[in-house]
Scaffold this active site. Sequence first.
Site, PDB file in Angstrom:
ATOM      1  N   CYS A 161       0.841  -1.203   0.000  1.00  0.00           N
ATOM      2  CA  CYS A 161       0.000   0.000   0.000  1.00  0.00           C
ATOM      3  C   CYS A 161       0.878   1.255   0.000  1.00  0.00           C
ATOM      4  CB  CYS A 161      -0.923   0.004   1.222  1.00  0.00           C
ATOM      5  SG  CYS A 161      -1.858   1.536   1.406  1.00  0.00           S
ATOM      6  N   CYS A 193       0.400   3.448   3.108  1.00  0.00           N
ATOM      7  CA  CYS A 193       1.064   2.871   4.283  1.00  0.00           C
ATOM      8  C   CYS A 193       2.562   3.174   4.228  1.00  0.00           C
ATOM      9  CB  CYS A 193       0.833   1.369   4.358  1.00  0.00           C
ATOM     10  SG  CYS A 193      -0.826   0.885   4.900  1.00  0.00           S
ATOM     11  N   HIS A 222      -4.164   0.837   8.378  1.00  0.00           N
ATOM     12  CA  HIS A 222      -4.686   0.543   7.040  1.00  0.00           C
ATOM     13  C   HIS A 222      -6.169   0.189   7.115  1.00  0.00           C
ATOM     14  CE1 HIS A 222      -4.525  -0.530   2.819  1.00  0.00           C
ATOM     15  NE2 HIS A 222      -5.381  -1.491   3.143  1.00  0.00           N
ATOM     16  N   ASN A 268     -13.276   8.970  -1.958  1.00  0.00           N
ATOM     17  CA  ASN A 268     -13.869   8.079  -2.949  1.00  0.00           C
ATOM     18  C   ASN A 268     -13.921   6.679  -2.360  1.00  0.00           C
ATOM     19  OD1 ASN A 268     -13.951  10.164  -4.928  1.00  0.00           O
ATOM     20  ND2 ASN A 268     -11.775   9.844  -5.287  1.00  0.00           N
ATOM     21  N   GLY A 280     -13.950   6.289  -8.338  1.00  0.00           N
ATOM     22  CA  GLY A 280     -12.709   7.022  -8.550  1.00  0.00           C
ATOM     23  C   GLY A 280     -11.606   6.718  -7.553  1.00  0.00           C
ATOM     24  N   HIS A 288      -6.603   2.770   0.371  1.00  0.00           N
ATOM     25  CA  HIS A 288      -6.305   3.109   1.762  1.00  0.00           C
ATOM     26  C   HIS A 288      -7.166   4.340   2.012  1.00  0.00           C
ATOM     27  CE1 HIS A 288      -3.230   3.490   5.178  1.00  0.00           C
ATOM     28  NE2 HIS A 288      -4.030   4.546   5.335  1.00  0.00           N
ATOM     29  N   HIS A 316      -8.625   7.688   2.605  1.00  0.00           N
ATOM     30  CA  HIS A 316      -7.971   8.997   2.608  1.00  0.00           C
ATOM     31  C   HIS A 316      -8.988  10.073   2.281  1.00  0.00           C
ATOM     32  CE1 HIS A 316      -7.615   7.470  -1.545  1.00  0.00           C
ATOM     33  NE2 HIS A 316      -7.560   8.721  -1.947  1.00  0.00           N
ATOM     34  N   HIS A 319      -9.296  13.838   0.692  1.00  0.00           N
ATOM     35  CA  HIS A 319      -8.731  14.953  -0.057  1.00  0.00           C
ATOM     36  C   HIS A 319      -9.325  16.231   0.532  1.00  0.00           C
ATOM     37  CE1 HIS A 319      -7.205  12.684  -3.611  1.00  0.00           C
ATOM     38  NE2 HIS A 319      -8.150  11.827  -3.245  1.00  0.00           N
TER      39      HIS A 319
END
Length: 112
Positions: free
Chosen positions: A4, A7, A46, A85, A91, A96, A98, A100
């Site tokens: 990942c 990670c 994770h 997403n 998308g 992992h 996250h 934005h």
Amino acid sequence: MGDCIFCKIAAKEIPSKALYEDGQVYAFYDLDPQAPTHFLVIPKQHIASALEVTAENSAVVGHCYEVIAALAKQLGFDSYRVVTNCGESAGQSVFHLHFHVLAGRDMTWPPG
């Protein structure tokens, strides 16, 4: 997760332009910014996507939002967009969890 990329970024195996770090989360600037300010906030643990958020790991999601709010204030933003997403057809390209954070320009709706 050994393969990942997020990670590896959180573990400092891959360099990034860090914005914030504590024991639970890491924030760094996006390499392909979609706004004048564009950074990511990730849990160090994770979690593949929002589909994997459970009662056992959901506290880190709340902490991600606390960090987002603090960083937005620190950077002088009172208006910004947070995007996550969930799944390939939505998308998601890095599996992992996250967030934005985009700021510094007007955001249109719908986004895409």
